[in-house]
Motif scaffolding. Structure first.
Motif, mmCIF file in Angstrom:
data_model
loop_
_atom_site.group_PDB
_atom_site.id
_atom_site.type_symbol
_atom_site.label_atom_id
_atom_site.label_comp_id
_atom_site.label_asym_id
_atom_site.label_seq_id
_atom_site.Cartn_x
_atom_site.Cartn_y
_atom_site.Cartn_z
ATOM 1 N N LEU A 47 62.745 37.016 49.478
ATOM 2 C CA LEU A 47 61.802 37.255 50.576
ATOM 3 C C LEU A 47 60.957 38.499 50.307
ATOM 4 O O LEU A 47 59.728 38.492 50.490
ATOM 5 N N ILE A 48 61.586 39.565 49.860
ATOM 6 C CA ILE A 48 60.857 40.803 49.572
ATOM 7 C C ILE A 48 59.829 40.575 48.466
ATOM 8 O O ILE A 48 58.685 41.037 48.541
ATOM 9 N N SER A 49 60.217 39.820 47.435
ATOM 10 C CA SER A 49 59.294 39.557 46.322
ATOM 11 C C SER A 49 58.077 38.770 46.793
ATOM 12 O O SER A 49 56.932 39.092 46.434
ATOM 13 N N VAL A 50 58.307 37.730 47.613
ATOM 14 C CA VAL A 50 57.201 36.914 48.116
ATOM 15 C C VAL A 50 56.286 37.740 49.017
ATOM 16 O O VAL A 50 55.051 37.682 48.892
ATOM 17 N N VAL A 51 56.869 38.512 49.904
ATOM 18 C CA VAL A 51 56.078 39.310 50.837
ATOM 19 C C VAL A 51 55.238 40.354 50.104
ATOM 20 O O VAL A 51 54.045 40.529 50.390
ATOM 21 N N GLU A 52 55.842 41.048 49.156
ATOM 22 C CA GLU A 52 55.102 42.076 48.418
ATOM 23 C C GLU A 52 53.925 41.468 47.665
ATOM 24 O O GLU A 52 52.828 42.041 47.639
ATOM 25 N N LEU A 53 54.134 40.307 47.061
ATOM 26 C CA LEU A 53 53.058 39.662 46.305
ATOM 27 C C LEU A 53 51.926 39.221 47.227
ATOM 28 O O LEU A 53 50.741 39.494 46.969
ATOM 29 N N LEU A 54 52.269 38.545 48.334
ATOM 30 C CA LEU A 54 51.253 38.063 49.255
ATOM 31 C C LEU A 54 50.497 39.215 49.910
ATOM 32 O O LEU A 54 49.261 39.191 49.995
ATOM 33 N N GLU A 55 51.232 40.208 50.382
ATOM 34 C CA GLU A 55 50.583 41.336 51.056
ATOM 35 C C GLU A 55 49.602 42.040 50.112
ATOM 36 O O GLU A 55 48.487 42.386 50.500
ATOM 37 N N TYR A 56 50.038 42.248 48.886
ATOM 38 C CA TYR A 56 49.194 42.968 47.927
ATOM 39 C C TYR A 56 47.891 42.214 47.670
ATOM 40 O O TYR A 56 46.807 42.804 47.677
ATOM 41 N N ASP A 57 48.001 40.899 47.452
ATOM 42 C CA ASP A 57 46.794 40.113 47.153
ATOM 43 C C ASP A 57 45.926 39.899 48.382
ATOM 44 O O ASP A 57 44.694 39.976 48.303
ATOM 45 N N LEU A 58 46.535 39.619 49.539
ATOM 46 C CA LEU A 58 45.732 39.344 50.729
ATOM 47 C C LEU A 58 44.988 40.581 51.229
ATOM 48 O O LEU A 58 43.892 40.472 51.790
ATOM 49 N N ARG A 59 45.572 41.742 51.044
ATOM 50 C CA ARG A 59 44.872 42.958 51.466
ATOM 51 C C ARG A 59 43.661 43.236 50.576
ATOM 52 O O ARG A 59 42.807 44.049 50.917
ATOM 53 N N LYS A 60 43.590 42.563 49.427
ATOM 54 C CA LYS A 60 42.468 42.768 48.506
ATOM 55 C C LYS A 60 41.412 41.668 48.635
ATOM 56 O O LYS A 60 40.572 41.517 47.742
ATOM 57 N N ILE A 61 41.430 40.902 49.707
ATOM 58 C CA ILE A 61 40.379 39.902 49.915
ATOM 59 C C ILE A 61 39.026 40.609 49.979
ATOM 60 O O ILE A 61 38.837 41.549 50.746
ATOM 61 N N GLY A 62 38.085 40.154 49.162
ATOM 62 C CA GLY A 62 36.756 40.755 49.153
ATOM 63 C C GLY A 62 36.646 42.049 48.367
ATOM 64 O O GLY A 62 35.601 42.688 48.339
ATOM 65 N N TYR A 63 37.742 42.416 47.697
ATOM 66 C CA TYR A 63 37.745 43.679 46.938
ATOM 67 C C TYR A 63 37.257 43.456 45.515
ATOM 68 O O TYR A 63 37.443 42.386 44.928
ATOM 69 N N CYS A 64 36.598 44.463 44.946
ATOM 70 C CA CYS A 64 36.253 44.468 43.523
ATOM 71 C C CYS A 64 36.238 45.919 43.056
ATOM 72 O O CYS A 64 35.706 46.791 43.746
ATOM 73 N N GLN A 65 36.856 46.150 41.910
ATOM 74 C CA GLN A 65 36.897 47.520 41.411
ATOM 75 C C GLN A 65 35.493 48.072 41.223
ATOM 76 O O GLN A 65 35.227 49.237 41.492
ATOM 77 N N ASN A 66 34.599 47.205 40.746
ATOM 78 C CA ASN A 66 33.191 47.587 40.665
ATOM 79 C C ASN A 66 32.559 47.257 42.013
ATOM 80 O O ASN A 66 32.161 46.122 42.267
ATOM 81 N N TRP A 67 32.471 48.242 42.901
ATOM 82 C CA TRP A 67 32.083 47.977 44.288
ATOM 83 C C TRP A 67 30.692 47.354 44.402
ATOM 84 O O TRP A 67 30.388 46.646 45.354
#
Length: 224
Positions: A47-67
């Motif tokens: 559960l912790i592994s799934v949550v950490e992976l999803l949270e990390y990726d979903l919080r980066k929706i619309g993100y790009c290192q080159n802003w």
């Protein structure tokens, strides 16, 4: 051999048998407890592994290192249903955890409990969790996920029906999602002593872990 000797032999046999049964029972209980504790640890770890992976990726929706190349916030979410989501982001690489500066398309979804890959497990409800980058062959793993439910909310905090999201995505229109609620349930794929009971759905009832993220926000979904 006298009668009293025969009684002694019978009595000794009964006492020895009783002690042997007690030892067998103690050994069975020790093995059961060991497997149950190990199963609970596996469930919590998955559960912790799934949550950490999803949270990390979903919080980066619309993100790009080159802003300067970041997608338009309202167009970063491409598709959204209660069991799947597709969006634009900058996926982490082995060289740089913040991404390579190029926009990627990332999609998550869960399979069916009837898929061939999960029908081999004793748990009748577990599903495969898929992660696909840029339309390539998806990566997947059976972490014991039996529920992945995503609820979407607009800027005013009102829930957006999935049917509206599907229509908007098909028309290539902004989905208007600002926050999400994510529910995840993980069970042991092969718990000790469980019996299959699809009708009553009692498998691993006492060996599951539930997690809820209320109003997860992807900062890049808001207009800048």
């Amino acid at each position: 051999m006298g009668f009293s000797t025969l009684l002694d032999i019978i009595g000794s046999t009964m006492i020895g048998g009783t002690i042997l049964l007690i030892l067998f029972r103690m050994n069975d209980s020790a093995v059961e407890n060991h497997y149950l504790n190990s199963g609970e640890l596996i469930v919590q770890t998955n559960l912790i592994s799934v949550v950490e992976l999803l949270e990390y990726d979903l919080r980066k929706i619309g993100y790009c290192q080159n802003w300067e190349d970041a997608p338009v916030p309202s167009e970063a979410l491409l598709e959204a249903t209660d069991t799947s989501i597709s969006f634009l982001t900058d996926v982490s690489t082995t060289v740089n955890q913040f991404g390579d500066g190029n926009i990627d398309t990332l999609r998550y979804w869960v399979g069916s409990p009837n898929d061939v890959d999960v029908r081999k497990t004793p748990n009748p409800k577990d599903r495969m969790l898929y992660r696909q980058v840029n339309g390539e062959a998806p990566l997947y793993s059976n972490m014991g996920v039996t529920q992945l439910k995503i609820v979407y909310f607009d800027a005013l905090g009102y829930e957006i029906p999935v049917s509206e999201l599907i229509v908007s995505a098909a028309a290539k229109q902004p989905l208007g999602v600002i926050t999400m609620q994510i529910d995840i349930t993980v069970e042991n794929t092969a718990a000790y002593g469980d019996m299959e009971d699809e009708e009553n759905e009692v498998y691993s009832k006492d060996k599951s872990a539930f997690w809820r993220q209320i109003r997860l926000a992807a900062p890049s979904l808001n207009n800048r």
